[in-house]
Design an enzyme around this catalytic site. Structure first.
Site, PDB file in Angstrom:
ATOM      1  N   PRO A  82       0.820  -1.226   0.000  1.00  0.00           N
ATOM      2  CA  PRO A  82       0.000   0.000   0.000  1.00  0.00           C
ATOM      3  C   PRO A  82       0.849   1.268   0.000  1.00  0.00           C
ATOM      4  CG  PRO A  82      -0.100  -1.089   2.139  1.00  0.00           C
ATOM      5  CD  PRO A  82       0.666  -1.997   1.235  1.00  0.00           C
ATOM      6  N   GLU A 124       2.549  -7.718   8.756  1.00  0.00           N
ATOM      7  CA  GLU A 124       2.721  -6.266   8.809  1.00  0.00           C
ATOM      8  C   GLU A 124       3.566  -5.742   7.661  1.00  0.00           C
ATOM      9  OE1 GLU A 124       1.390  -3.665  10.825  1.00  0.00           O
ATOM     10  OE2 GLU A 124       0.063  -5.388  10.895  1.00  0.00           O
ATOM     11  N   ARG A 152      -3.566  -7.081 -20.455  1.00  0.00           N
ATOM     12  CA  ARG A 152      -4.462  -6.458 -21.427  1.00  0.00           C
ATOM     13  C   ARG A 152      -3.703  -5.544 -22.393  1.00  0.00           C
ATOM     14  NH1 ARG A 152      -8.294  -3.498 -21.189  1.00  0.00           N
ATOM     15  NH2 ARG A 152     -10.021  -4.677 -22.005  1.00  0.00           N
ATOM     16  N   ASP A 210      -9.991   1.641 -24.617  1.00  0.00           N
ATOM     17  CA  ASP A 210     -10.478   1.499 -23.239  1.00  0.00           C
ATOM     18  C   ASP A 210     -10.518   2.844 -22.530  1.00  0.00           C
ATOM     19  OD1 ASP A 210     -10.644  -1.225 -23.294  1.00  0.00           O
ATOM     20  OD2 ASP A 210      -8.748  -1.579 -22.257  1.00  0.00           O
TER      21      ASP A 210
HETATM   22  N1  ADE Z   1      -0.902  -5.022   0.026  1.00  0.00           N
HETATM   23  C1  ADE Z   1      -1.735  -4.569   0.982  1.00  0.00           C
HETATM   24  N2  ADE Z   1      -2.453  -3.533   0.544  1.00  0.00           N
HETATM   25  C2  ADE Z   1      -2.073  -3.321  -0.745  1.00  0.00           C
HETATM   26  C3  ADE Z   1      -2.446  -2.378  -1.727  1.00  0.00           C
HETATM   27  N3  ADE Z   1      -3.358  -1.429  -1.505  1.00  0.00           N
HETATM   28  N4  ADE Z   1      -1.848  -2.456  -2.930  1.00  0.00           N
HETATM   29  C4  ADE Z   1      -0.911  -3.379  -3.170  1.00  0.00           C
HETATM   30  N5  ADE Z   1      -0.517  -4.297  -2.271  1.00  0.00           N
HETATM   31  C5  ADE Z   1      -1.092  -4.272  -1.070  1.00  0.00           C
END
Ligand code: ADE
Length: 247
Positions: free
Chosen positions: A87, A114, A152, A167
Site C-alpha cells: 500500500p 505487517e 491487457r 479502453d
Molecule cells: N498489500 C496490501 N495492501 C495493498 C495495496 N493497496 N496495494 C498493493 N498491495 C497491497
C-alpha cells in the site's frame, strides 16, 4: 511475457490464472506464469517465515533471510524488476500498466503480515506498487489485479487489434472514460437506443462517442479532464456542457 510471483499462498492464484483472459494468454504462449511458495525457502524444521518486530508492537514481519533466499532463487542472474505489492507503492494506473507490459519478465513479491524487513526492501526490491489507498491483508489480490491490467496491454491478447487503446484511460481516448454502450434489443424495458448508433453514419457515431466520453468523464471523474488530451472541438463541447449545467 514471464511473470513470477512470490507468495505464502500460491494456491490463491491458480483459480484466477486458469480462467478467461489469463488462461488464453497462457494457452497462446503469451504468458509464462509461475507462483512460488516463499515457505519453501524456510530452513528450520517448523518452516518459519515470520517473526515479531524489533521494538515491539503488533503484527509479524516476513523474515529477511527467507524472503531474500526466495527472491534470489527465482531471480537468478536476471535483471528483471522485482516489484513489491504494497500500500506504500506508486499507484497502479493505465500508464504504469503499459510501462510494465514492456518488460519481458516481472517478479512480483506479495507481502503478508505487517510487511517485510526493511533491509530486504533496500537490497532486493526495485519497485513498489499499490492498487489503491486502502490496505489489503496481503499482496496476492493486488498482484492479480496488476497481472490482469498488464496483460491487457500485450498486443494480440484481446480479440480486436488495438481494442485496448479504446479502453477508458487509454491514450486512444486521450485519457477519458468510455461513454455508454448498447446491444440488442433496440428497446429494453421501455428504454431505447440513441438513434445515431443505428444510423449507419460512422463519422457521426465517432463524433457522438467522443462527446459521450467527454460527458461521462466530466460527470464521473472530472479530475481526469485536467490531464486529458482534448481538441478545440472537445473543449468547446465541454464548455457547452458546463454552461448548460449552470442554467
Ligand atoms: N498489500 C496490501 N495492501 C495493498 C495495496 N493497496 N496495494 C498493493 N498491495 C497491497
Amino acid at each position: 511475457m514471464k511473470i513470477d510471483v512470490l507468495t505464502l499462498f500460491p494456491s490463491m492464484f491458480e483459480p484466477v490464472m486458469s480462467e478467461s483472459m489469463m488462461w488464453k494468454a497462457r494457452d497462446r504462449g503469451l504468458l509464462d506464469f509461475q507462483a512460488h511458495d516463499i515457505r519453501g525457502y524456510a530452513v528450520d524444521k517448523h518452516r518459519t517465515v515470520d517473526d515479531s518486530p524489533y521494538g515491539g508492537g503488533g503484527g509479524m514481519i516476513l523474515k529477511p533471510d527467507v524472503l531474500a533466499r526466495a527472491i534470489e532463487a527465482v531471480k537468478a542472474d536476471d535483471q528483471s524488476p522485482v516489484i513489491l505489492m504494497s500500500p506504500q507503492g506508486r499507484l497502479l494506473t493505465h500508464a504504469v500498466a503499459l510501462e510494465l507490459s514492456r518488460h519481458a519478465r516481472l517478479i512480483l513479491v506479495c507481502g503478508r503480515y505487517e510487511g517485510i524487513d526493511e533491509r530486504v526492501r533496500e537490497l532486493a526490491i526495485n519497485d513498489e506498487i499499490s492498487i489503491g489507498d486502502y490496505v489489503l491483508t496481503g499482496g496476492e489480490l493486488a498482484a492479480m489485479v496488476l497481472i490482469d491490467a498488464v496483460l491487457r496491454q500485450i498486443p494480440g491478447l484481446l480479440g480486436a487489434e488495438g481494442a485496448q487503446d479504446r479502453d477508458s484511460h487509454a491514450d486512444g481516448l486521450g485519457g477519458l472514460l468510455e461513454g455508454p454502450h448498447y446491444t440488442r434489443p433496440a428497446e429494453f424495458r421501455g428504454l431505447g437506443v440513441p438513434a445515431v448508433l443505428t444510423s449507419g453514419h460512422h463519422a457521426e457515431v465517432d463524433r457522438w462517442r467522443r462527446r459521450q466520453a467527454i460527458k461521462r468523464t466530466w460527470q464521473m471523474r472530472p479530475d481526469l479532464l485536467a490531464r486529458a488530451n482534448l481538441s478545440d472541438e472537445d473543449r468547446a463541447f465541454l464548455a457547452q456542457l458546463m454552461e448548460d449545467a449552470g442554467d
